[in-house]
Write an enzyme that holds these catalytic residues in place. Structure first.
Site, mmCIF file in Angstrom:
data_model
loop_
_atom_site.group_PDB
_atom_site.id
_atom_site.type_symbol
_atom_site.label_atom_id
_atom_site.label_comp_id
_atom_site.label_asym_id
_atom_site.label_seq_id
_atom_site.Cartn_x
_atom_site.Cartn_y
_atom_site.Cartn_z
ATOM 1 N N ILE A 34 0.828 -1.209 0.000
ATOM 2 C CA ILE A 34 0.000 0.000 0.000
ATOM 3 C C ILE A 34 0.865 1.263 0.000
ATOM 4 O O ILE A 34 0.570 2.238 -0.694
ATOM 5 C CB ILE A 34 -0.964 -0.020 1.213
ATOM 6 C CG1 ILE A 34 -2.020 -1.127 1.013
ATOM 7 C CG2 ILE A 34 -1.623 1.328 1.424
ATOM 8 C CD1 ILE A 34 -2.929 -1.373 2.228
ATOM 9 N N ASN A 46 2.038 4.840 7.190
ATOM 10 C CA ASN A 46 1.524 3.606 6.580
ATOM 11 C C ASN A 46 2.216 2.348 7.097
ATOM 12 O O ASN A 46 1.607 1.277 7.132
ATOM 13 C CB ASN A 46 1.704 3.710 5.060
ATOM 14 C CG ASN A 46 1.603 2.369 4.375
ATOM 15 O OD1 ASN A 46 0.526 1.831 4.156
ATOM 16 N ND2 ASN A 46 2.766 1.773 4.050
ATOM 17 N N TYR A 64 -2.899 -6.954 16.733
ATOM 18 C CA TYR A 64 -3.047 -6.124 15.526
ATOM 19 C C TYR A 64 -4.310 -5.266 15.610
ATOM 20 O O TYR A 64 -4.269 -4.053 15.393
ATOM 21 C CB TYR A 64 -3.087 -7.032 14.296
ATOM 22 C CG TYR A 64 -3.219 -6.288 12.985
ATOM 23 C CD1 TYR A 64 -2.115 -5.651 12.417
ATOM 24 C CD2 TYR A 64 -4.438 -6.221 12.306
ATOM 25 C CE1 TYR A 64 -2.235 -4.975 11.205
ATOM 26 C CE2 TYR A 64 -4.562 -5.546 11.108
ATOM 27 C CZ TYR A 64 -3.465 -4.922 10.553
ATOM 28 O OH TYR A 64 -3.581 -4.248 9.356
ATOM 29 N N THR A 101 -1.483 -7.379 -1.132
ATOM 30 C CA THR A 101 -0.108 -6.891 -0.922
ATOM 31 C C THR A 101 0.688 -8.064 -0.347
ATOM 32 O O THR A 101 0.103 -9.079 0.063
ATOM 33 C CB THR A 101 -0.079 -5.760 0.131
ATOM 34 O OG1 THR A 101 -0.476 -6.328 1.401
ATOM 35 C CG2 THR A 101 -0.997 -4.606 -0.220
HETATM 36 N N1 LIG Z 1 -3.029 -5.438 2.973
HETATM 37 C C1 LIG Z 1 -4.155 -5.336 3.652
HETATM 38 O O1 LIG Z 1 -5.126 -6.069 3.383
HETATM 39 C C2 LIG Z 1 -4.305 -4.304 4.749
HETATM 40 C C3 LIG Z 1 -5.589 -4.161 5.327
HETATM 41 C C4 LIG Z 1 -5.757 -3.219 6.332
HETATM 42 C C5 LIG Z 1 -4.712 -2.417 6.730
HETATM 43 N N2 LIG Z 1 -3.480 -2.564 6.163
HETATM 44 C C6 LIG Z 1 -2.411 -1.686 6.643
HETATM 45 O O2 LIG Z 1 -1.801 -1.032 5.557
HETATM 46 C C7 LIG Z 1 -0.430 -0.755 5.858
HETATM 47 C C8 LIG Z 1 0.445 -1.303 4.739
HETATM 48 O O3 LIG Z 1 0.209 -2.699 4.652
HETATM 49 P P1 LIG Z 1 0.694 -3.603 3.419
HETATM 50 O O4 LIG Z 1 -0.375 -4.602 3.218
HETATM 51 O O5 LIG Z 1 1.156 -2.757 2.295
HETATM 52 O O6 LIG Z 1 1.924 -4.343 4.148
HETATM 53 P P2 LIG Z 1 3.323 -4.879 3.583
HETATM 54 O O7 LIG Z 1 3.845 -5.783 4.644
HETATM 55 O O8 LIG Z 1 3.112 -5.438 2.222
HETATM 56 O O9 LIG Z 1 4.206 -3.560 3.515
HETATM 57 C C9 LIG Z 1 4.525 -2.879 4.725
HETATM 58 C C10 LIG Z 1 5.811 -2.096 4.566
HETATM 59 O O10 LIG Z 1 6.094 -1.542 5.865
HETATM 60 C C11 LIG Z 1 7.464 -1.730 6.131
HETATM 61 N N3 LIG Z 1 7.739 -1.743 7.573
HETATM 62 C C12 LIG Z 1 7.478 -2.728 8.473
HETATM 63 N N4 LIG Z 1 7.964 -2.394 9.684
HETATM 64 C C13 LIG Z 1 8.525 -1.164 9.549
HETATM 65 C C14 LIG Z 1 9.191 -0.277 10.434
HETATM 66 N N5 LIG Z 1 9.419 -0.602 11.724
HETATM 67 N N6 LIG Z 1 9.633 0.895 9.958
HETATM 68 C C15 LIG Z 1 9.437 1.225 8.655
HETATM 69 N N7 LIG Z 1 8.839 0.433 7.761
HETATM 70 C C16 LIG Z 1 8.386 -0.756 8.209
HETATM 71 C C17 LIG Z 1 7.824 -3.062 5.466
HETATM 72 O O11 LIG Z 1 9.220 -3.173 5.256
HETATM 73 C C18 LIG Z 1 7.007 -2.993 4.177
HETATM 74 O O12 LIG Z 1 7.726 -2.384 3.114
HETATM 75 C C19 LIG Z 1 -0.156 -1.400 7.220
HETATM 76 O O13 LIG Z 1 -0.256 -0.423 8.236
HETATM 77 C C20 LIG Z 1 -1.279 -2.419 7.345
HETATM 78 O O14 LIG Z 1 -1.569 -2.728 8.681
HETATM 79 C C21 LIG Z 1 -3.262 -3.500 5.184
#
Ligand SMILES: NC(=O)c1ccc[n+]([C@@H]2O[C@H](COP(=O)([O-])OP(=O)(O)OC[C@H]3O[C@@H](n4cnc5c(N)ncnc54)[C@H](O)[C@@H]3O)[C@@H](O)[C@H]2O)c1
Length: 254
Positions: free
Chosen positions: A19, A79, A148, A185
């Site tokens: 995202i 994010n 979470y 993702t």
């Molecule tokens: N994918 C979904 O279905 C979904 C649904 C609801 C919410 N979200 C939220 O959206 C956001 C992005 O999720 P995503 O699905 O793209 O996840 P992802 O795991 O694909 O990407 C997350 C990114 O965050 C980085 N990250 C992790 N820990 C970190 C830290 N301590 N410092 C800096 N960067 C860090 C990772 O290296 C990665 O590049 C998150 O907050 C997640 O909780 C995702």
């Protein structure tokens, strides 16, 4: 895309993939100058920052670099996040603290460290914008992810608290949260692989099952979230603060 963010400077955390990468790309398409932070050293682009959101010193270094190079910060997207799918008896205190450190402390540190620069950037006509990525799990409960879900509930409320605090002090910063549903993702791919292994999803086509859980019968893409972020970041959302923008194909509307 119309250049709705022309002239604005943005910082997106967790921008290396998923995202965060989608939001960074959409912001660039809309004309913004975008800094992307993540755990690694990145691809050599001088707007890619090593920013572990748990580390106050990393935030301070990012603030310094953006202030010296751009003199402004219009948009902050908190994010970066981590997921933990585990039933309560299997969540150790260390697991719990890790999820809170990234998902909650990270958002707190980002808002606190960038508040001064963003307040100096925003104006009544063009307010600065903080966008915190929560989840539908911050609104309703899901089994086996207590840490979470709790962290995302905290992000939702921190967002509202700061929206009201900044508005009541006359600071030109809006603060809103986005609540994604199932978005394809690497994070969701890892979770789906685990559920498939446990036999909770059809082994032949697990994504069909994931889509079927959503009223619109589909899985979202990072761009679905990114377009909501472009709106909240833009001057078109100048009267919008403290909201929770749910982008989930109708999941929590049931
Ligand atoms: N994918 C979904 O279905 C979904 C649904 C609801 C919410 N979200 C939220 O959206 C956001 C992005 O999720 P995503 O699905 O793209 O996840 P992802 O795991 O694909 O990407 C997350 C990114 O965050 C980085 N990250 C992790 N820990 C970190 C830290 N301590 N410092 C800096 N960067 C860090 C990772 O290296 C990665 O590049 C998150 O907050 C997640 O909780 C995702």
């Amino acid at each position: 895309m119309a250049r709705r963010l022309e002239g604005k400077v943005a910082l997106v955390t967790g921008a290396a993939r998923g995202i965060g990468a989608g939001i960074a790309a959409a912001f660039r398409d809309a004309g913004a100058t975008v800094y992307g932070g993540d755990l690694g050293d990145g691809d050599g682009d001088d707007r890619t920052l090593r920013l572990d959101v748990r580390q106050e010193a990393d935030w301070q270094a990012a603030e310094r670099q953006i202030r010296e190079r751009e003199g402004r910060l219009d948009i902050l997207v908190n994010n970066a996040g981590v997921e933990l799918v585990r039933p309560l008896p299997e969540i150790s205190l260390e697991d719990w603290r890790h999820v809170m450190a990234v998902n909650v402390d990270g958002v707190f540190l980002g808002c606190r460290t960038l508040q001064g620069l963003m307040a100096a950037t925003g104006s009544a006509a063009s307010t600065a914008s903080i966008i915190n990525i929560s989840s539908i799990a911050g609104i309703v409960g899901y089994p086996d992810q207590a840490a979470y879900n709790t962290s995302k509930g905290a992000v939702r409320h921190l967002t509202k608290s700061l929206a009201i605090e900044f508005a009541s002090h006359g600071q030109p910063i809006r603060v809103n949260s986005i609540h994604p549903g199932c978005i394809r993702t690497p994070m969701l791919e890892e979770a789906v692989a685990g559920w498939t292994k446990q036999g909770l999803l059809n082994r032949d086509d697990p994504w069909k099952d994931v889509g079927a859980m959503c009223p619109m019968n589909k899985v979202g893409s990072p761009r679905d979230i990114a377009m909501g972020a472009v709106y909240l970041a833009s001057d078109e959302a100048g009267f919008v603060t403290g909201i929770e923008l749910v982008i989930d194909g109708g999941w929590v509307a049931r």
